[in-house]
Motif scaffolding. Structure first.
Motif, PDB file in Angstrom:
ATOM      1  N   LYS A   1      40.489  44.233  38.054  1.00  0.00           N
ATOM      2  CA  LYS A   1      40.664  43.403  36.583  1.00  0.00           C
ATOM      3  C   LYS A   1      42.079  42.703  36.775  1.00  0.00           C
ATOM      4  O   LYS A   1      42.873  42.934  35.937  1.00  0.00           O
ATOM      5  CB  LYS A   1      40.334  44.134  35.448  1.00  0.00           C
ATOM      6  CG  LYS A   1      39.354  44.836  35.534  1.00  0.00           C
ATOM      7  CD  LYS A   1      38.940  45.331  33.747  1.00  0.00           C
ATOM      8  CE  LYS A   1      37.584  46.050  33.732  1.00  0.00           C
ATOM      9  NZ  LYS A   1      36.445  45.225  34.715  1.00  0.00           N
ATOM     10  N   TYR A   2      42.352  41.835  37.608  1.00  0.00           N
ATOM     11  CA  TYR A   2      43.490  41.227  37.921  1.00  0.00           C
ATOM     12  C   TYR A   2      43.745  40.334  36.800  1.00  0.00           C
ATOM     13  O   TYR A   2      42.949  39.495  36.267  1.00  0.00           O
ATOM     14  CB  TYR A   2      43.460  40.263  39.455  1.00  0.00           C
ATOM     15  CG  TYR A   2      44.743  39.770  39.741  1.00  0.00           C
ATOM     16  CD1 TYR A   2      45.433  38.943  39.074  1.00  0.00           C
ATOM     17  CD2 TYR A   2      45.423  41.095  40.558  1.00  0.00           C
ATOM     18  CE1 TYR A   2      46.783  38.676  39.636  1.00  0.00           C
ATOM     19  CE2 TYR A   2      46.677  40.873  41.126  1.00  0.00           C
ATOM     20  CZ  TYR A   2      47.564  39.549  40.421  1.00  0.00           C
ATOM     21  OH  TYR A   2      48.508  39.388  40.940  1.00  0.00           O
ATOM     22  N   LYS A   3      44.844  40.413  36.048  1.00  0.00           N
ATOM     23  CA  LYS A   3      45.151  39.424  35.076  1.00  0.00           C
ATOM     24  C   LYS A   3      45.876  38.193  35.185  1.00  0.00           C
ATOM     25  O   LYS A   3      46.887  37.974  36.246  1.00  0.00           O
ATOM     26  CB  LYS A   3      46.327  40.343  34.221  1.00  0.00           C
ATOM     27  CG  LYS A   3      45.939  41.436  33.450  1.00  0.00           C
ATOM     28  CD  LYS A   3      46.839  41.807  32.472  1.00  0.00           C
ATOM     29  CE  LYS A   3      47.954  42.707  32.832  1.00  0.00           C
ATOM     30  NZ  LYS A   3      49.127  43.302  32.078  1.00  0.00           N
ATOM     31  N   PRO A   4      45.239  37.178  34.553  1.00  0.00           N
ATOM     32  CA  PRO A   4      45.963  35.830  34.991  1.00  0.00           C
ATOM     33  C   PRO A   4      47.406  35.626  34.225  1.00  0.00           C
ATOM     34  O   PRO A   4      47.688  36.685  33.493  1.00  0.00           O
ATOM     35  CB  PRO A   4      45.305  34.853  34.193  1.00  0.00           C
ATOM     36  CG  PRO A   4      44.309  35.541  33.232  1.00  0.00           C
ATOM     37  CD  PRO A   4      44.216  37.013  33.798  1.00  0.00           C
ATOM     38  N   LYS A   5      48.290  34.853  34.811  1.00  0.00           N
ATOM     39  CA  LYS A   5      49.829  34.957  33.921  1.00  0.00           C
ATOM     40  C   LYS A   5      49.452  34.321  32.807  1.00  0.00           C
ATOM     41  O   LYS A   5      48.665  33.582  32.624  1.00  0.00           O
ATOM     42  CB  LYS A   5      50.591  33.920  34.955  1.00  0.00           C
ATOM     43  CG  LYS A   5      51.207  34.478  36.187  1.00  0.00           C
ATOM     44  CD  LYS A   5      52.092  33.472  36.917  1.00  0.00           C
ATOM     45  CE  LYS A   5      52.427  34.135  37.878  1.00  0.00           C
ATOM     46  NZ  LYS A   5      53.207  33.071  38.911  1.00  0.00           N
ATOM     47  N   VAL A   6      50.208  34.714  31.758  1.00  0.00           N
ATOM     48  CA  VAL A   6      50.385  34.220  30.541  1.00  0.00           C
ATOM     49  C   VAL A   6      51.723  34.144  30.233  1.00  0.00           C
ATOM     50  O   VAL A   6      52.849  34.628  30.473  1.00  0.00           O
ATOM     51  CB  VAL A   6      49.658  35.505  29.750  1.00  0.00           C
ATOM     52  CG1 VAL A   6      48.239  35.568  29.882  1.00  0.00           C
ATOM     53  CG2 VAL A   6      50.385  36.841  29.650  1.00  0.00           C
TER      54      VAL A   6
ATOM     55  N   LEU B   1      40.141  42.598  44.218  1.00  0.00           N
ATOM     56  CA  LEU B   1      40.856  42.111  43.044  1.00  0.00           C
ATOM     57  C   LEU B   1      40.073  42.005  41.820  1.00  0.00           C
ATOM     58  O   LEU B   1      40.604  42.294  40.575  1.00  0.00           O
ATOM     59  CB  LEU B   1      41.329  40.626  43.336  1.00  0.00           C
ATOM     60  CG  LEU B   1      42.649  40.403  44.577  1.00  0.00           C
ATOM     61  CD1 LEU B   1      42.758  39.186  44.984  1.00  0.00           C
ATOM     62  CD2 LEU B   1      43.810  41.142  44.042  1.00  0.00           C
ATOM     63  N   ASP B   2      38.829  41.643  41.812  1.00  0.00           N
ATOM     64  CA  ASP B   2      38.217  41.480  40.769  1.00  0.00           C
ATOM     65  C   ASP B   2      37.724  42.990  40.002  1.00  0.00           C
ATOM     66  O   ASP B   2      37.879  43.164  38.869  1.00  0.00           O
ATOM     67  CB  ASP B   2      36.558  40.982  41.189  1.00  0.00           C
ATOM     68  CG  ASP B   2      35.816  40.901  40.036  1.00  0.00           C
ATOM     69  OD1 ASP B   2      36.153  40.317  38.883  1.00  0.00           O
ATOM     70  OD2 ASP B   2      34.517  41.616  39.988  1.00  0.00           O
TER      71      ASP B   2
ATOM     72  N   ARG C   1      40.987  44.211  50.311  1.00  0.00           N
ATOM     73  CA  ARG C   1      42.087  44.174  49.128  1.00  0.00           C
ATOM     74  C   ARG C   1      41.579  43.175  48.309  1.00  0.00           C
ATOM     75  O   ARG C   1      41.603  43.050  46.969  1.00  0.00           O
ATOM     76  CB  ARG C   1      43.399  43.755  49.873  1.00  0.00           C
ATOM     77  CG  ARG C   1      44.287  45.248  50.503  1.00  0.00           C
ATOM     78  CD  ARG C   1      45.157  44.596  51.347  1.00  0.00           C
ATOM     79  NE  ARG C   1      46.214  43.900  50.542  1.00  0.00           N
ATOM     80  CZ  ARG C   1      47.189  43.410  51.372  1.00  0.00           C
ATOM     81  NH1 ARG C   1      47.506  43.798  52.350  1.00  0.00           N
ATOM     82  NH2 ARG C   1      48.166  42.917  50.483  1.00  0.00           N
ATOM     83  N   ILE C   2      41.213  42.039  48.940  1.00  0.00           N
ATOM     84  CA  ILE C   2      40.885  40.699  47.958  1.00  0.00           C
ATOM     85  C   ILE C   2      39.694  41.023  47.295  1.00  0.00           C
ATOM     86  O   ILE C   2      39.710  40.441  46.012  1.00  0.00           O
ATOM     87  CB  ILE C   2      40.978  39.505  49.085  1.00  0.00           C
ATOM     88  CG1 ILE C   2      42.500  39.119  49.317  1.00  0.00           C
ATOM     89  CG2 ILE C   2      40.333  38.135  48.059  1.00  0.00           C
ATOM     90  CD1 ILE C   2      42.523  38.187  50.511  1.00  0.00           C
ATOM     91  N   MET C   3      38.746  41.365  47.792  1.00  0.00           N
ATOM     92  CA  MET C   3      37.568  41.640  47.053  1.00  0.00           C
ATOM     93  C   MET C   3      37.712  42.543  45.957  1.00  0.00           C
ATOM     94  O   MET C   3      36.792  42.514  44.943  1.00  0.00           O
ATOM     95  CB  MET C   3      36.320  41.999  47.946  1.00  0.00           C
ATOM     96  CG  MET C   3      35.905  41.005  49.026  1.00  0.00           C
ATOM     97  SD  MET C   3      35.640  39.288  48.554  1.00  0.00           S
ATOM     98  CE  MET C   3      34.102  39.622  47.838  1.00  0.00           C
TER      99      MET C   3
ATOM    100  N   LYS D   1      47.199  49.394  44.694  1.00  0.00           N
ATOM    101  CA  LYS D   1      47.699  48.012  44.809  1.00  0.00           C
ATOM    102  C   LYS D   1      46.889  47.585  46.122  1.00  0.00           C
ATOM    103  O   LYS D   1      46.776  46.509  46.357  1.00  0.00           O
ATOM    104  CB  LYS D   1      49.231  48.173  45.142  1.00  0.00           C
ATOM    105  CG  LYS D   1      49.785  46.509  45.228  1.00  0.00           C
ATOM    106  CD  LYS D   1      51.163  46.391  45.707  1.00  0.00           C
ATOM    107  CE  LYS D   1      51.831  45.019  45.968  1.00  0.00           C
ATOM    108  NZ  LYS D   1      52.827  45.200  46.613  1.00  0.00           N
TER     109      LYS D   1
ATOM    110  N   VAL E   1      42.247  43.315  54.674  1.00  0.00           N
ATOM    111  CA  VAL E   1      42.674  42.412  53.887  1.00  0.00           C
ATOM    112  C   VAL E   1      41.803  41.740  52.827  1.00  0.00           C
ATOM    113  O   VAL E   1      41.765  41.537  51.723  1.00  0.00           O
ATOM    114  CB  VAL E   1      43.514  41.237  54.457  1.00  0.00           C
ATOM    115  CG1 VAL E   1      43.899  40.092  53.346  1.00  0.00           C
ATOM    116  CG2 VAL E   1      44.566  41.515  55.216  1.00  0.00           C
ATOM    117  N   LYS E   2      40.433  41.900  53.523  1.00  0.00           N
ATOM    118  CA  LYS E   2      39.180  41.466  52.759  1.00  0.00           C
ATOM    119  C   LYS E   2      38.959  42.435  51.539  1.00  0.00           C
ATOM    120  O   LYS E   2      38.517  41.962  50.508  1.00  0.00           O
ATOM    121  CB  LYS E   2      38.026  41.338  53.642  1.00  0.00           C
ATOM    122  CG  LYS E   2      36.767  40.476  53.018  1.00  0.00           C
ATOM    123  CD  LYS E   2      35.669  40.133  53.814  1.00  0.00           C
ATOM    124  CE  LYS E   2      34.700  39.619  53.050  1.00  0.00           C
ATOM    125  NZ  LYS E   2      33.780  38.976  53.914  1.00  0.00           N
TER     126      LYS E   2
END
Lengths: 163, 217
Positions: free
Chosen positions: B30-35, B26-27, B22-24, B66, B19-20
């Motif tokens: 280029k995970y998009k913030p919600k808009v 994320l950057d 997966r999370i590491m 993913k 899981v780490k």
């Protein structure tokens, strides 16, 4: 459109080491599903990355992660209410013997509002007023959930032991 | 006493180390913030997607990147030339960076296999090109295992593009096979290839995983 391309990896790494295991336990207890719990933990960190919240202290930070994770779990549960059964054999990595597996199964099959409070109280050591603040409910509601959860768990365990 | 049982039972829960990854990652994804959606943005988005497609870069959100957790509860971890830890995913080309056997301080590309939820009897590792090495950095000893090796839990194996006859391979398939009760319960094939100018990448091109109950019954 801004992408998060320069997020400090060390910070994320530290936060993961500090909170991921704690959040996973909480999410697994609430969701009773390993893969859902992993997704909830991941989503918690995504929200951390997105919001870049500022914290007063480490207690505030921990409470923020718990609040976010429980909100995510609540949202996820809305879609999984029809799949409420717990398959304990799928979680066999998390218990050492049959008895511990049984106890874990009893915890996981509690209503989620009880097990969340029980987890925060017993495992994370929060006080009633702190839990009330984190999950956004009254202290009396927390006390009641704690009482009912304990009672339910205790009664079920005693029933099994008395057989 | 009972409270202790409850605490012990919950404390037995531990997060899967993958899981780490997966999370590491994320950057890196280029995970998009919600808009907030407005009328102009869908049009801009479609234009951007069409531009990306026309440039032959593919559609990023269909890349299958993913998750790094592989079916069956195991993970294949590779380390890039710069030391970055990356969890390999099926059909996703993962850059391992530049590597040269003559110039590098390590004997090859490190690979590590993590079995989180799968009890296995034996793990066989083989390559069709290059060599499998085991390296003990503290002692500095490198053991040449040739083309195949019985993987021990916790091992880090190294794939070197350089074979015994000093031929530098441009690509190789690293096959990992997990055996339980004398039958193969997992098989993964990882294509390692040199793209250009000593730049290597790895990709899981084949994956088979049979579900196995750890506690039968």
């Amino acid at each position: 459109m801004p992408f998060i391309s320069n997020w400090p990896v060390d910070d994320l790494d530290n936060k993961y080491d500090q909170y991921a295991n704690m959040l996973f336990k909480l999410c697994l207890v609430i969701l009773s599903s390993e893969s859902d719990a992993e997704d909830a933990v991941q989503e918690s960190f995504i929200r951390y990355i997105r919001k870049k919240p500022k914290f007063n202290d480490s207690g505030h930070e921990k409470a923020w992660f718990i609040k976010v994770a429980t909100n995510i779990c609540r949202d996820m549960r809305r879609f999984t209410l029809k799949h409420k059964t717990v398959n304990i054999t799928e979680l066999s990595d998390y218990y050492q013997d049959k008895e511990q597996g049984y106890i874990l199964e009893q915890i996981l099959t509690l209503p989620s509002k009880y097990k969340c409070v029980i987890h925060l109280y017993y495992v994370e050591g929060y006080k009633v007023n702190e839990i009330a603040k984190i999950i956004g409910t009254s202290q009396s509601a927390v006390k009641m959930r704690l009482l009912r959860g304990r009672k339910l768990l205790k009664i079920e365990l005693e029933e099994e032991y008395n057989l | 006493m009972r409270e202790k049982d409850i605490i012990d039972a919950i404390n037995g829960i531990h997060v899967n180390p993958l899981v780490k990854a997966r999370i590491m990652n994320l950057d890196k994804q280029k995970y998009k913030p919600k808009v907030q959606v407005n009328l102009g943005k869908p049009i801009v988005t479609v234009v951007v997607i069409l531009l990306i497609c026309s440039l032959g870069l593919g559609i990023p959100f269909l890349s299958g990147n993913k998750t790094s957790l592989l079916p069956g509860g195991f993970g294949i971890i590779a380390y890039a030339a710069n030391g970055d830890k990356v969890a390999l995913s099926p059909n996703v080309e993962t850059s391992l960076g530049k590597y040269s056997p003559m110039m590098s301080s390590v004997p090859g590309f490190p690979f590590h296999i993590e079995f989180i939820r799968m009890a296995v009897q034996q793990i066989q590792v083989s390559v069709d090109n290059g060599t499998i090495l085991i390296w003990e950095p503290t002692g500095g000893t490198v053991e040449d295992k040739g083309k195949s090796y019985i993987y021990q839990t916790g091992d880090t194996i190294y794939w070197s593009p350089l074979s015994k006859d000093s031929v530098l391979s441009k690509e190789s398939i690293l096959t990992i096979s997990a055996i339980k009760n004398d039958s193969e319960i997992m098989k993964a094939e990882i294509l390692i290839k040199e793209l250009d100018d000593s730049e290597y990448c790895a990709e899981i091109i084949y994956l088979m995983s049979k579900p196995v109950k750890v506690n039968g019954g």
